[in-house]
Design a protein around this motif. Structure first.
Motif, PDB file in Angstrom:
ATOM      1  N   MET A  95     -28.447 -50.190 -24.819  1.00  0.00           N
ATOM      2  CA  MET A  95     -27.133 -49.604 -24.571  1.00  0.00           C
ATOM      3  C   MET A  95     -27.303 -48.548 -23.491  1.00  0.00           C
ATOM      4  O   MET A  95     -27.869 -47.505 -23.726  1.00  0.00           O
ATOM      5  CB  MET A  95     -26.598 -48.999 -25.849  1.00  0.00           C
ATOM      6  CG  MET A  95     -25.166 -48.609 -25.780  1.00  0.00           C
ATOM      7  SD  MET A  95     -24.552 -48.334 -27.428  1.00  0.00           S
ATOM      8  CE  MET A  95     -22.911 -47.795 -27.082  1.00  0.00           C
ATOM      9  N   HIS A 136     -23.520 -48.142 -19.182  1.00  0.00           N
ATOM     10  CA  HIS A 136     -22.634 -48.541 -20.274  1.00  0.00           C
ATOM     11  C   HIS A 136     -21.454 -47.581 -20.264  1.00  0.00           C
ATOM     12  O   HIS A 136     -21.641 -46.380 -20.060  1.00  0.00           O
ATOM     13  CB  HIS A 136     -23.386 -48.476 -21.603  1.00  0.00           C
ATOM     14  CG  HIS A 136     -22.598 -49.008 -22.759  1.00  0.00           C
ATOM     15  ND1 HIS A 136     -21.638 -48.264 -23.373  1.00  0.00           N
ATOM     16  CD2 HIS A 136     -22.620 -50.201 -23.383  1.00  0.00           C
ATOM     17  CE1 HIS A 136     -21.101 -49.000 -24.344  1.00  0.00           C
ATOM     18  NE2 HIS A 136     -21.688 -50.163 -24.374  1.00  0.00           N
ATOM     19  N   PRO A 137     -20.251 -48.098 -20.459  1.00  0.00           N
ATOM     20  CA  PRO A 137     -19.088 -47.210 -20.284  1.00  0.00           C
ATOM     21  C   PRO A 137     -19.039 -46.052 -21.261  1.00  0.00           C
ATOM     22  O   PRO A 137     -18.347 -45.079 -20.992  1.00  0.00           O
ATOM     23  CB  PRO A 137     -17.903 -48.158 -20.485  1.00  0.00           C
ATOM     24  CG  PRO A 137     -18.455 -49.398 -21.054  1.00  0.00           C
ATOM     25  CD  PRO A 137     -19.874 -49.483 -20.665  1.00  0.00           C
ATOM     26  N   SER A 138     -19.728 -46.121 -22.387  1.00  0.00           N
ATOM     27  CA  SER A 138     -19.518 -45.072 -23.392  1.00  0.00           C
ATOM     28  C   SER A 138     -20.735 -44.217 -23.652  1.00  0.00           C
ATOM     29  O   SER A 138     -20.786 -43.543 -24.660  1.00  0.00           O
ATOM     30  CB  SER A 138     -19.081 -45.691 -24.710  1.00  0.00           C
ATOM     31  OG  SER A 138     -17.875 -46.317 -24.529  1.00  0.00           O
ATOM     32  N   ASN A 165     -11.132 -41.989 -25.801  1.00  0.00           N
ATOM     33  CA  ASN A 165     -11.478 -43.130 -24.971  1.00  0.00           C
ATOM     34  C   ASN A 165     -12.513 -44.014 -25.670  1.00  0.00           C
ATOM     35  O   ASN A 165     -12.426 -45.242 -25.628  1.00  0.00           O
ATOM     36  CB  ASN A 165     -12.027 -42.625 -23.641  1.00  0.00           C
ATOM     37  CG  ASN A 165     -11.847 -43.623 -22.543  1.00  0.00           C
ATOM     38  OD1 ASN A 165     -11.097 -44.576 -22.691  1.00  0.00           O
ATOM     39  ND2 ASN A 165     -12.544 -43.425 -21.457  1.00  0.00           N
ATOM     40  N   ASP A 166     -13.489 -43.387 -26.324  1.00  0.00           N
ATOM     41  CA  ASP A 166     -14.501 -44.151 -27.046  1.00  0.00           C
ATOM     42  C   ASP A 166     -13.879 -44.962 -28.167  1.00  0.00           C
ATOM     43  O   ASP A 166     -14.342 -46.050 -28.494  1.00  0.00           O
ATOM     44  CB  ASP A 166     -15.545 -43.208 -27.651  1.00  0.00           C
ATOM     45  CG  ASP A 166     -16.444 -42.625 -26.591  1.00  0.00           C
ATOM     46  OD1 ASP A 166     -16.476 -43.188 -25.488  1.00  0.00           O
ATOM     47  OD2 ASP A 166     -17.100 -41.612 -26.855  1.00  0.00           O
ATOM     48  N   LEU A 167     -12.829 -44.410 -28.755  1.00  0.00           N
ATOM     49  CA  LEU A 167     -12.162 -45.130 -29.835  1.00  0.00           C
ATOM     50  C   LEU A 167     -11.020 -45.988 -29.297  1.00  0.00           C
ATOM     51  O   LEU A 167     -10.185 -46.440 -30.049  1.00  0.00           O
ATOM     52  CB  LEU A 167     -11.603 -44.135 -30.852  1.00  0.00           C
ATOM     53  CG  LEU A 167     -12.648 -43.401 -31.667  1.00  0.00           C
ATOM     54  CD1 LEU A 167     -12.012 -42.268 -32.435  1.00  0.00           C
ATOM     55  CD2 LEU A 167     -13.308 -44.357 -32.631  1.00  0.00           C
ATOM     56  N   ALA A 168     -10.968 -46.149 -27.984  1.00  0.00           N
ATOM     57  CA  ALA A 168      -9.989 -47.011 -27.327  1.00  0.00           C
ATOM     58  C   ALA A 168      -8.581 -46.436 -27.308  1.00  0.00           C
ATOM     59  O   ALA A 168      -7.635 -47.158 -27.058  1.00  0.00           O
ATOM     60  CB  ALA A 168      -9.968 -48.406 -27.916  1.00  0.00           C
ATOM     61  N   ALA A 180     -19.916 -50.457 -33.376  1.00  0.00           N
ATOM     62  CA  ALA A 180     -18.698 -49.735 -33.036  1.00  0.00           C
ATOM     63  C   ALA A 180     -18.828 -48.250 -33.345  1.00  0.00           C
ATOM     64  O   ALA A 180     -18.214 -47.408 -32.705  1.00  0.00           O
ATOM     65  CB  ALA A 180     -17.512 -50.314 -33.791  1.00  0.00           C
ATOM     66  N   ASP A 181     -19.661 -47.911 -34.359  1.00  0.00           N
ATOM     67  CA  ASP A 181     -19.816 -46.509 -34.723  1.00  0.00           C
ATOM     68  C   ASP A 181     -20.704 -45.760 -33.751  1.00  0.00           C
ATOM     69  O   ASP A 181     -20.657 -44.533 -33.701  1.00  0.00           O
ATOM     70  CB  ASP A 181     -20.405 -46.395 -36.133  1.00  0.00           C
ATOM     71  CG  ASP A 181     -19.431 -46.887 -37.167  1.00  0.00           C
ATOM     72  OD1 ASP A 181     -18.252 -46.581 -37.038  1.00  0.00           O
ATOM     73  OD2 ASP A 181     -19.846 -47.594 -38.097  1.00  0.00           O
ATOM     74  N   VAL A 237     -20.558 -45.531 -30.569  1.00  0.00           N
ATOM     75  CA  VAL A 237     -19.773 -44.767 -29.598  1.00  0.00           C
ATOM     76  C   VAL A 237     -19.017 -43.639 -30.286  1.00  0.00           C
ATOM     77  O   VAL A 237     -18.838 -42.565 -29.710  1.00  0.00           O
ATOM     78  CB  VAL A 237     -18.802 -45.678 -28.808  1.00  0.00           C
ATOM     79  CG1 VAL A 237     -19.587 -46.591 -27.912  1.00  0.00           C
ATOM     80  CG2 VAL A 237     -17.899 -46.449 -29.699  1.00  0.00           C
ATOM     81  N   TRP A 259     -24.320 -58.461 -25.143  1.00  0.00           N
ATOM     82  CA  TRP A 259     -22.992 -57.878 -25.411  1.00  0.00           C
ATOM     83  C   TRP A 259     -21.953 -58.977 -25.522  1.00  0.00           C
ATOM     84  O   TRP A 259     -21.078 -58.931 -26.385  1.00  0.00           O
ATOM     85  CB  TRP A 259     -22.595 -56.905 -24.309  1.00  0.00           C
ATOM     86  CG  TRP A 259     -23.479 -55.716 -24.187  1.00  0.00           C
ATOM     87  CD1 TRP A 259     -24.293 -55.412 -23.151  1.00  0.00           C
ATOM     88  CD2 TRP A 259     -23.653 -54.671 -25.147  1.00  0.00           C
ATOM     89  NE1 TRP A 259     -24.955 -54.240 -23.402  1.00  0.00           N
ATOM     90  CE2 TRP A 259     -24.583 -53.762 -24.617  1.00  0.00           C
ATOM     91  CE3 TRP A 259     -23.104 -54.420 -26.402  1.00  0.00           C
ATOM     92  CZ2 TRP A 259     -24.997 -52.628 -25.289  1.00  0.00           C
ATOM     93  CZ3 TRP A 259     -23.500 -53.290 -27.074  1.00  0.00           C
ATOM     94  CH2 TRP A 259     -24.433 -52.405 -26.520  1.00  0.00           C
ATOM     95  N   GLN A 309      -5.056 -54.333 -28.562  1.00  0.00           N
ATOM     96  CA  GLN A 309      -5.291 -53.209 -29.438  1.00  0.00           C
ATOM     97  C   GLN A 309      -4.224 -53.155 -30.513  1.00  0.00           C
ATOM     98  O   GLN A 309      -3.103 -53.525 -30.236  1.00  0.00           O
ATOM     99  CB  GLN A 309      -5.279 -51.908 -28.644  1.00  0.00           C
ATOM    100  CG  GLN A 309      -6.665 -51.419 -28.401  1.00  0.00           C
ATOM    101  CD  GLN A 309      -6.733 -50.554 -27.179  1.00  0.00           C
ATOM    102  OE1 GLN A 309      -5.731 -50.173 -26.645  1.00  0.00           O
ATOM    103  NE2 GLN A 309      -7.903 -50.264 -26.731  1.00  0.00           N
ATOM    104  N   SER A 313     -15.127 -50.035 -24.769  1.00  0.00           N
ATOM    105  CA  SER A 313     -15.978 -48.862 -24.912  1.00  0.00           C
ATOM    106  C   SER A 313     -17.225 -49.165 -25.726  1.00  0.00           C
ATOM    107  O   SER A 313     -18.168 -48.403 -25.691  1.00  0.00           O
ATOM    108  CB  SER A 313     -15.190 -47.718 -25.543  1.00  0.00           C
ATOM    109  OG  SER A 313     -14.698 -48.095 -26.790  1.00  0.00           O
ATOM    110  N   GLU A 314     -17.234 -50.271 -26.462  1.00  0.00           N
ATOM    111  CA  GLU A 314     -18.411 -50.563 -27.277  1.00  0.00           C
ATOM    112  C   GLU A 314     -19.280 -51.649 -26.643  1.00  0.00           C
ATOM    113  O   GLU A 314     -20.459 -51.478 -26.421  1.00  0.00           O
ATOM    114  CB  GLU A 314     -17.985 -51.025 -28.677  1.00  0.00           C
ATOM    115  CG  GLU A 314     -17.257 -49.964 -29.454  1.00  0.00           C
ATOM    116  CD  GLU A 314     -16.315 -50.567 -30.468  1.00  0.00           C
ATOM    117  OE1 GLU A 314     -16.511 -51.751 -30.820  1.00  0.00           O
ATOM    118  OE2 GLU A 314     -15.387 -49.884 -30.901  1.00  0.00           O
TER     119      GLU A 314
END
Lengths: 373, 364
Positions: A19, A23-25, A127-130, A355-356, A358, B154, B238, B247-248
C-alpha cells in the motif's frame, strides 16, 4: 522457496500487498506492506523515508538563522509548530528573551494554524471514508486562515513567521477584526460538520470501536498529541510544560475515553473550538510593545544543550540541540509527534480490514514531511 | 414548405428503396434510438454529476466548454480517446479488453424493453421484466473479470468485493420487483406502465393519475425503497461503491484501465445509473404516465402522458442518487453485506407476504 522434487505449498490464502508509496490514501509517500487473508490484515510493516531530506544535517551546516525557514517544510500543515520549536531551542540555548507581544502573537499564529491543520485532518479523514464533500468544505474554511496568514506573513503555507527572539511581523491594521470574523465562521461551520459528518450513522459504524488504542500502549510508543489524548493520556505540553505564555489562557485539554477512531476524530473537532477560544483571548488581551529582540548580527549559540518542545497539531514537536559556540548547532535532533504516532499502526492494524487501514491511518493524521524529515 | 419537400424527397428517394431491398432496415430505427438515448443521457449525466457535486461542495464545476460547461464531457471523451492504449504485460489480454464492454452491455440490452413514452418501446417482450433481470446480471461478470484479468492485487480485491456485493444486492432488488409482477399481473413493462396510468386531475383515488402509481400502495412503497437502495449497490455508487472504493483500493477493479477502456467503464457506470432509475420510474413511479392529466386539452396536452414525464422522473431519481453519493461516507464490506442479509432481504420477503395480502384484499 520451493525445493526441487517437492511441490511448494500453495499459498492461496494469504496475499502480500503493497500500500503506497503511490496510493491515494497514505497521505504522502508512506508505504505499508500488508499481509492479507481475504480482506483481513494479518500483519503490517511500515516503510518510511521516501521524503528524507537530511533536514537535521542541513540545519547543522546552515546555522540557526538560515535553517529556520526550512522547518516550515517539515510539518507543512502546521508550520508554526516546527518554527516555534526550533526558535525555542535556540532561545533556550542562547538565553534570548522574547518580548511579551511576540509571545502572544506566537500563540495566536500557532493556534490559528492548529485549527487549519485540524481542518485538513477532518477533510482528509472524510476523504478517506469517501465523504469527498467534507474535504472540499474544510478546505473552504481553511482558506480563511490561509488568507489571514497571507496578510500576516505574505505566505500561505511556509510562512516563516516565528524568528529567534520574536516574530517576523506585527499584526497589520484591521487583521484582528478579520481573524475574529474567520473564527466565527469556522465555529459555525464546525456545527455544520457535526450535522453532516460526525453524527452520520455510516461514519459512526466505520469509526466507533475501530482500532482502540489503550493509554498504556500510547505511552509505550511515545505517542502524543490528539492521538494519545483520545486514548485518555492526559498530557498536553501547553499545560504540562508551559512554554511561551500558554499559562495565561483559559482552555480545556480534550480527552477521549475509548481511544478509537471516533475519539481521535472528535478530540480534534473539540480542540479546534478550544484553539478558537485561545485565539479570542489573545486578541482581547494583546499587550503592546516590541515584537522582536535585537539579535547580534552573527547569532551564535554558546556551548551547551537545550531542548525546545511545543505542542503541535500532531503531538510533541521537539528540537534537541547541542551548541558549540558557532552560528550552527553542533547537533540537532528533531522529534516529531507523527513519527511516534505512526508506528502505533503496525500494532493496531492487525485484525482489521483493508477498508479500515485508511480509516485508522487517517485518524492518526500523519504528515510525511514531518516523519521523514 | 420547402423543407418538408426536401425531407419527403429524402424519405421517398432513399429510405423507401432501401426498405424495399432490405426490409430489416426498420429494425435499425430502435437500435439507433437506444444508442442516441444512452450516449446522449451519459454525456448529460457526466456534466450533471459535475455540476451537482460542485453545487453540493460549494464549487462552480465546469464552465468553459460550451454554455455552462455543457461540452465538457465531449472534451473529456476526446481526451480519453487520444490517450495511449496500455495493457499491462501480465494481464489476460483478451479478457482485459472485453471486460469494459461486458459492463456496458446490459445498459444497451435493457433499454430494449423499457418504455420511454407511449408506444416508444423497442420491443415489448411479454417476459420483459425477467429479461431485464437476466441482462442486468451481466454487468457483475464484467466487473469480476476486469478485476481478475488486470493481474493487479488491488483490482483483484475490487473484483472480489464486486462478486460479494453485486450478487448479494441482486436478491433484494429482484425480490422487490416480484411484488410489482404480483400487483400488475404481467411481465410486460408496457403493460405495467399502462396499469399505473390514466385518470385526470382530482385528488379522489380513481381520478388522480399519480395515485395509481405502484409506489402509493403499501407493498409498492416498501419495494420502491428496497429497490432504490439495492440499485445504488448494483451500480456501485456511494455509499456502496466498494468495488471501486478509490480511497482504499486505489481504483478497485479499474485500476489498470486507462484511455477509452476506462472511459467505457465510466460510461457504463452512468448508463447503468440511468438504467436503474429508468426501471425504478417504470415499475414504481408510473413510467411515462403523467401525474397530472393523462390526456390534456389544449395547452395541457404537453403535460399529458409521454416522454416528458419519463425524463422528469429519471432526472429526479438520478439527482437523488447523486445527492446521496456526495453526502454519505462509504460503508465497509462486512457492514454492506449485513445491510443486505439482515435488513433488505428479510424485509423484501416480508414485503412479498404483504403484497399477497394486498392483491387478495384490495385487488391487483
Amino acid at each position: 522457496m520451493a525445493t526441487h522434487g517437492r511441490k511448494a505449498p500453495l499459498h492461496n490464502e494469504e496475499m502480500l500487498i503493497n500500500m503506497g508509496p503511490q496510493h491515494p490514501s497514505t497521505h504522502g509517500v508512506l508505504r505499508l506492506v500488508l499481509r492479507l487473508r481475504g480482506e483481513m490484515i494479518e500483519s503490517c510493516r511500515c516503510v518510511i523515508g521516501y521524503l528524507h531530506r537530511c533536514h537535521e544535517y542541513i540545519s547543522e551546516r546552515n546555522g540557526w538563522i538560515r535553517s529556520l525557514p526550512l522547518t516550515d517544510r517539515l510539518d507543512y500543515l502546521s508550520p508554526i509548530t516546527c518554527e516555534w520549536a526550533m526558535a525555542l531551542a535556540a532561545e533556550r540555548l542562547a538565553q534570548v528573551e522574547v518580548p511579551e507581544r511576540a509571545e502572544w502573537l506566537r500563540v495566536l499564529s500557532a493556534e490559528l494554524y492548529r485549527i487549519a491543520s485540524h481542518l485538513v485532518f477532518v477533510g482528509t479523514f472524510g476523504n478517506d471514508l469517501a465523504a469527498v464533500t467534507m474535504f472540499l468544505h474544510t478546505f473552504r474554511e481553511r482558506e480563511l486562515i490561509m488568507d489571514i496568514f497571507e496578510k500576516l506573513t505574505g505566505q500561505r503555507m511556509t510562512c516563516h513567521y516565528i524568528r529567534v527572539g520574536g516574530v517576523g511581523w506585527d499584526l497589520p491594521a484591521g487583521l484582528d477584526r478579520e481573524i475574529r470574523q474567520a473564527l466565527d465562521v469556522i465555529e459555525s461551520r464546525l456545527r455544520e460538520y457535526d450535522d453532516l459528518f460526525t453524527n452520520n450513522r455510516i461514519l459512526r459504524a466505520r469509526t466507533e470501536g475501530v482500532a482502540e488504542i489503550s493509554a498504556e500502549r500510547c505511552r509505550a510508543y511515545g505517542a502524543s498529541g490528539p492521538v494519545a489524548r483520545a486514548s485518555g493520556v492526559d498530557f498536553d505540553l501547553r499545560r504540562d510544560a508551559p512554554y511561551g505564555v500558554y499559562d495565561r489562557f483559559d482552555y480545556r485539554v480534550i480527552l477521549g475515553n475509548r481511544g478509537d477512531c471516533l475519539d481521535r476524530f472528535t478530540c480534534r473537532m473539540e480542540e479546534m473550538r478550544q484553539s478558537a477560544r485561545i485565539c479570542r483571548q489573545v486578541l482581547d488581551g494583546l499587550p503592546p510593545g516590541e515584537i522582536r529582540t535585537k539579535l547580534p548580527a552573527r547569532f551564535k549559540t554558546p556551548e551547551g544543550v537545550a531542548y525546545g518542545a511545543v505542542e503541535g497539531a500532531r503531538g510533541e514537536c521537539g528540537y534537541f540541540a547541542i551548541g558549540d559556540g558557532t552560528e550552527a548547532p553542533y547537533r540537532l535532533k528533531i522529534r516529531s509527534g507523527g513519527f511516534s504516532n505512526l508506528h502505533l499502526i503496525e500494532d493496531i492494524l492487525v485484525g482489521w480490514k483493508v477498508a479500515d487501514v485508511v480509516t485508522i491511518l487517517g485518524s492518526i493524521d500523519i504528515v510525511l514531511g514531518d516523519i521523514d524529515r | 414548405m420547402a423543407e418538408r419537400g426536401w425531407l419527403e424527397n429524402w424519405v421517398n428517394g432513399i429510405v423507401q428503396p432501401l426498405y424495399e431491398v432490405a426490409p430489416w432496415i426498420v429494425h435499425l430505427v430502435p437500435i439507433l434510438w437506444i444508442l442516441i438515448l444512452i450516449v446522449g443521457s451519459v454525456l448529460i449525466l457526466i456534466w450533471a454529476e459535475r455540476k451537482v457535486s460542485a453545487d453540493i461542495q460549494s464549487r462552480v464545476g465546469p464552465l468553459h466548454h460550451g454554455p455552462y460547461g455543457l461540452f465538457q464531457s465531449i472534451w473529456d471523451a476526446l481526451k480519453l480517446l487520444t490517450k495511449e492504449d496500455t495493457i499491462p504485460k501480465q494481464a489476460d489480454r483478451l479478457v482485459f479488453c472485453v471486460a469494459p464492454y461486458i459492463v456496458f452491455l446490459p445498459a444497451i440490452l435493457a433499454y430494449v424493453v423499457i418504455p420511454v413514452g407511449n408506444g416508444l418501446i423497442a420491443a415489448d417482450l411479454n417476459v420483459g421484466l425477467w429479461y431485464l433481470v437476466a441482462v442486468g446480471s451481466i454487468a457483475v461478470l464484467g466487473i469480476i473479470v476486469a478485476g481478475w484479468a488486470s493481474n493487479n492485487k488491488w483490482s483483484l480485491l475490487g473484483g472480489m468485493r464486486a462478486a460479494a456485493q453485486l450478487i448479494t444486492y441482486e436478491i433484494p432488488m429482484f425480490l422487490s420487483v416480484v411484488v410489482i409482477i404480483m400487483m400488475a399481473g404481467t411481465l410486460s413493462l408496457d403493460q405495467i406502465v399502462r396499469s399505473q396510468s390514466g385518470g385526470s386531475w382530482s385528488l379522489a383515488p380513481p381520478d388522480a393519475p399519480f395515485l395509481n402509481w405502484n409506489c402509493f400502495t403499501l407493498p409498492g412503497m416498501i419495494a420502491a425503497v428496497l429497490y432504490l437502495v439495492a440499485a445504488l449497490a448494483e451500480v456501485n455508487r456511494q455509499p456502496f461503491d466498494l468495488p471501486e472504493s478509490e480511497s482504499e483500493l486505489v481504483s478497485g477493479f479499474n485500476t489498470e484501465y486507462s484511455g477509452m477502456r476506462f472511459g467505457i467503464f465510466f460510461v457504463a457506470e452512468f448508463s447503468n445509473t440511468a438504467l436503474v432509475s429508468g426501471i425504478a420510474a417504470t415499475l414504481f413511479f408510473g413510467g411515462w404516465s403523467s401525474p397530472i392529466v393523462s390526456e390534456g386539452e389544449g395547452f395541457w396536452r404537453i403535460f399529458g402522458d409521454g416522454v416528458l414525464w419519463y425524463f422528469v422522473k429519471i432526472t429526479i431519481l438520478i439527482y437523488c442518487m447523486m445527492w446521496v453519493k456526495w453526502t454519505l461516507p462509504r460503508v465497509r464490506i462486512d457492514q454492506m453485506l449485513q445491510i443486505a442479509w439482515k435488513g433488505l432481504i428479510p424485509l423484501a420477503l416480508i414485503n412479498i407476504a404483504i403484497a399477497v395480502a394486498h392483491v387478495a384484499w384490495v385487488g391487483a
